[in-house]
Enzyme design. Structure first.
Site, PDB file in Angstrom:
ATOM      1  CD1 TRP A 104      -2.183  -2.146   1.948  1.00 23.23           C
ATOM      2  CD2 TRP A 104      -2.918  -1.388  -0.032  1.00 23.23           C
ATOM      3  NE1 TRP A 104      -3.161  -3.005   1.493  1.00 23.23           N
ATOM      4  CE2 TRP A 104      -3.628  -2.567   0.291  1.00 23.23           C
ATOM      5  CE3 TRP A 104      -3.206  -0.729  -1.226  1.00 23.23           C
ATOM      6  CZ2 TRP A 104      -4.614  -3.109  -0.539  1.00 23.23           C
ATOM      7  CZ3 TRP A 104      -4.187  -1.270  -2.069  1.00 23.23           C
ATOM      8  CH2 TRP A 104      -4.877  -2.438  -1.719  1.00 23.23           C
ATOM      9  CG  ASP A 175      -3.186   3.773   3.876  1.00 19.83           C
ATOM     10  OD1 ASP A 175      -4.269   3.644   4.482  1.00 19.83           O
ATOM     11  OD2 ASP A 175      -2.866   3.091   2.873  1.00 19.83           O
ATOM     12  CE  LYS A 199      -8.682  -3.123   3.938  1.00 24.61           C
ATOM     13  NZ  LYS A 199      -7.965  -2.300   2.990  1.00 24.61           N
TER      14      LYS A 199
HETATM   15  C1  LIG Z   1      -7.321  -1.932   1.892  1.00 25.50           C
HETATM   16  C2  LIG Z   1      -6.255  -0.929   1.959  1.00 25.50           C
HETATM   17  C3  LIG Z   1      -6.114   0.066   0.980  1.00 25.50           C
HETATM   18  C4  LIG Z   1      -6.971   0.126  -0.262  1.00 25.50           C
HETATM   19  O1  LIG Z   1      -8.206   0.638   0.042  1.00 25.50           O
HETATM   20  P1  LIG Z   1      -9.293   0.958  -1.101  1.00 25.50           P
HETATM   21  O2  LIG Z   1     -10.354   1.617  -0.294  1.00 25.50           O
HETATM   22  O3  LIG Z   1      -9.682  -0.339  -1.705  1.00 25.50           O
HETATM   23  O4  LIG Z   1      -8.669   1.870  -2.086  1.00 25.50           O
HETATM   24  C5  LIG Z   1      -5.130   1.008   1.167  1.00 25.50           C
HETATM   25  N1  LIG Z   1      -4.308   0.989   2.220  1.00 25.50           N
HETATM   26  C6  LIG Z   1      -4.420   0.032   3.181  1.00 25.50           C
HETATM   27  C7  LIG Z   1      -3.504   0.060   4.347  1.00 25.50           C
HETATM   28  C8  LIG Z   1      -5.389  -0.945   3.072  1.00 25.50           C
HETATM   29  O5  LIG Z   1      -5.483  -1.896   4.024  1.00 25.50           O
END
Ligand SMILES: *Cc1c(COP(=O)(O)O)cnc(C)c1O
Length: 365
Positions: A104, A175, A199
């Site tokens: 990511w 993030d 999540k």
């Molecule tokens: C799942 C995830 C993403 C991607 O998220 P989307 O909403 O599908 O773009 C980005 N960063 C992390 C840490 C993730 O777990």
């Protein structure tokens, strides 16, 4: 239809609190006595206004966010933030510091490069196959960087920052898609935090962005209206039609979190859950954790059987599924097994999993 209890270990979209699912079901067709559903209502109505305002108030309360920050509900997932952050925060002639701890953060770096930003790779986890984060307190940041990017929990590799790096005057962007509100975080250490909701805090379709006000003013003239943080700040996340249902669900999840006692209580339970699962894994002599013990994630527990026995792992996934334990296959990029144990995973789910793991090891060890 089966009435078997199912524990959902999917990485995302992921398990939501059962009381939230039941409340949403109860309210879906007839929202709080108004005779129709909230998803059928205008995003500019008082009915929805109450929902989005409550969602923001809950987020502020749970994370202790000061008035120096704006809270936004955007679309496009965390993946759009990979582009939107550099679009808004990059500064000509100044590099962006990246700490690459896996897929990511790597994807975020790629977007910054597409936009022409210079990159200062402060940490390169690829040399260890992303099995460790090392010691973030030892990293140094050039003080003229436009900002620094980290991914606080690496959903795919199962590592998580235990301490955040000290970036000095450089705004820290995180993030937090897979560990938002799973533990207490001092928001004032960050310039910007973003998280796809799917999540820990809701269904897919809404992305939480927490941005320090002064940073939103950096944006170059060339950035389209919809992609500017300032646009969404001015219109209170209602510049265009937001994902009303996802925001409503996020409100219910954050209501539930407040009822639990807030982030500190949820964190304590998360620590117990992770400790039990890792302990069961470590003492088995059958399962093997894939990450540096010091960096283990409390959200995504990644493991293998033996040295990586793919046939047994396949068998594990299908037998677990038959036992009501779903979503245990590792990410396709790394293989193996992964149990995602987000906020909404109850302790009973961990107990069911560790019991199954012990039995499976006994039968196949
Ligand atoms: C799942 C995830 C993403 C991607 O998220 P989307 O909403 O599908 O773009 C980005 N960063 C992390 C840490 C993730 O777990």
């Amino acid at each position: 239809m089966s009435n078997q209890v199912v524990y959902n270990f999917n990485a995302g979209p992921a398990v939501l609190p059962k009381p939230v699912m039941l409340k949403a079901q109860e309210e879906f067709v007839n929202y709080r006595g108004c005779g129709y559903g909230l998803v059928e209502e205008s995003h500019r109505s008082p009915l929805f206004e109450e929902v989005i305002q409550a969602a923001e108030a809950n987020v502020r309360k749970l994370m202790g966010i000061s008035d120096d920050y704006e809270v936004l509900f955007l679309q496009g997932g965390a993946s759009l933030q990979f582009a939107m952050v550099p679009m808004n925060l990059m500064v000509p002639g100044r590099k962006i510091a990246f700490c690459d701890t896996g897929e990511w953060s790597h994807k975020a770096m790629k977007e910054a490069k597409i936009l022409g930003a210079g990159i200062d790779l402060v940490y390169d986890g690829s040399t260890s196959n992303f099995s460790t984060i090392g010691d973030p307190t030892s990293w140094t940041f050039q003080q003229d960087a436009a900002y620094a990017h980290i991914c606080s929990n690496n959903t795919i590799y199962g590592t998580e920052y235990q301490t955040y790096p000290d970036t000095g005057a450089v705004p820290l962007v995180a993030d937090m898609s897979s560990d938002i509100m799973s533990r207490v975080v001092d928001v004032s250490r960050f310039g910007l935090i973003f998280a796809g909701a799917q999540k820990n805090i809701g269904p897919a379709g809404v992305t939480l962005v927490i941005i320090r006000r002064d940073l939103a003013e950096r944006c170059p003239e060339t950035v389209p209206t919809m992609l500017r943080y300032s646009t969404h700040i001015k219109s209170k996340s209602l510049f265009n039609t937001p994902s009303t249902f996802s925001i409503y669900m996020l409100r219910l999840v954050t209501d539930w979190m407040l009822e639990q006692g807030g982030v500190p209580t949820v964190q304590k339970l998360n620590e117990i859950k992770a400790a039990r699962l890792y302990a069961a894994m470590d003492r088995s002599g059958f399962y093997r954790g894939t990450c540096d013990v010091a960096c283990r994630s409390k959200m995504n527990v990644c493991f293998r059987i033996g040295a990586g026995d793919e046939d047994l792992e396949k068998k594990f996934v299908s037998e677990a599924k038959a036992a009501g334990l779903i979503g245990l296959k590792g990410h396709r990029a790394v293989g193996g097994l992964r149990a995602s144990i987000y906020n909404a995973m109850p302790l009973a789910g961990i107990e069911a999993l560790t019991t199954f793991m012990a039995e499976f090891a006994r039968r196949n060890g």
